[in-house]
Design a protein around this motif. Structure first.
Motif: not given
Length: 349
Positions: A28-29, A49-51, A69-70, A91-92
């Protein structure tokens, strides 16, 4: 859009102190995490920021927050305590791995896992299980309930001097309507005096004080609420008949599951000297009306819990979780609270 609901229970003591939650988010960037308080107000937001993301807060009292969060799926419960940072990896799919954990969080997670298992047991023992008769189902459900309540009681005894015991008693037991008020008070009395004075302890204490003023036999609070056709309904309009107030909402999964049983009971209910009023906690009228139609409940009286001339009926009747029911006698006094509507026939005869 996928969404993540993080329910964070932030524990700390009386003085101000910084609270830190560090989250690592592989693959997640970017994105934003919103910090929501118990009044559903956004009090802060942090960027991924930066995962990674970091939440830092200053609190005076134990507080419940939600991070939204989306960027993620899933739902995770966490307990943070004073000066003990917690670090997680998400994780996603919303799956969480603890990189740095705390004793309080470990304790809470164990109870929460037991609670989820208990809920799953009850769902498996629903009336749709064809291989078992009703008596067998009720016996198995009763056994599962007794075992879970015993686990909760043992936990409170073991952690009576720790604020996590009040947190569990309020967030899991009280808000889920797992115990009648007398039994809730027994568990509350097991807490140490210091824990009783904590934020969660005070919330339970305030609830108990209000609840004991709504004892069976006392006058039920009046209300004025409007139905689907904007007709006003007052409790006093039904003096001389029993009134069952059924509290629910379209977004409540257990409520919707129970709704399917109401139409099947209509032939029996229609013969009883009782008026059934469904009180919804919906904020969106469109969703409320949609649920009534979808669940086949058009034959009942439906009102929205809007704050009318007589105030908030959910607050007045101390409804802490739904579905819930209150039976009012023909003389306007409270007959019984927290009843199963399937027991209605024997209560009004």
């Amino acid at each position: 859009m996928r969404s993540l609901l993080f329910l964070l229970v932030l524990l700390e003591y009386s003085e101000l102190s910084a609270q830190n939650l560090t989250g690592k988010c592989p693959n997640i960037k970017s994105g934003k995490v919103y910090v929501i308080n118990q009044s559903n107000e956004t009090i802060d937001s942090v960027r991924i920021v930066n995962e990674c993301f970091v939440v830092t807060s200053k609190l005076r009292e134990p507080s419940l927050f939600t991070l939204r969060s989306s960027a993620f799926d899933g739902e995770v419960y966490l307990v943070l305590e004073k000066n003990r940072p917690l670090s997680i990896e998400i994780n996603p799919r919303g799956e969480v791995k603890y990189l740095i954990n705390t004793l309080i969080n470990v304790s809470f997670q164990k109870v929460h896992k037991d609670y989820i298992n208990f809920q799953q047991q009850i769902l498996k023992l629903s009336p749709s299980v064809d291989s078992l008769d009703n008596d067998s189902l009720m016996s198995l459900r009763s056994t599962a309930y007794t075992q879970f309540i015993q686990k909760i009681t043992d936990f409170i005894v073991q952690k009576s001097a720790n604020q996590v015991s009040a947190l569990v008693l309020f967030e899991i037991v009280h808000l889920s309507n797992l115990l009648p008020v007398n039994e809730l008070k027994k568990r509350f009395d097991m807490l140490s005096e210091a824990v009783k004075k904590s934020s969660y302890g005070q919330k339970i204490s305030e609830y108990l004080i209000k609840e004991f003023t709504l004892r069976e036999g006392n006058i039920a609070p009046e209300f004025e609420l409007v139905d689907v056709e904007n007709k006003v309904h007052k409790l006093s309009d039904y003096r001389g008949r029993y009134v069952l107030l059924h509290f629910w909402a379209s977004w409540c999964g257990p409520c919707r599951g129970e709704n399917k049983e109401w139409p099947m009971m209509m032939p029996v209910l229609s013969q009883l000297p009782v008026t059934i009023i469904h009180v919804s906690q919906d904020s969106e009228k469109k969703e409320w009306l949609k649920a009534i139609k979808a669940d086949g409940l058009e034959c009942f009286i439906h009102v929205l819990n809007t704050k009318g001339k007589k105030g908030d009926v959910v607050y007045d009747y101390q409804i802490s979780g739904i579905p819930d029911n209150v039976l009012i006698s023909p003389d306007g006094t409270i007959k019984q609270k927290k009843i199963r509507w399937t027991d209605l026939e024997k209560l009004v005869k």
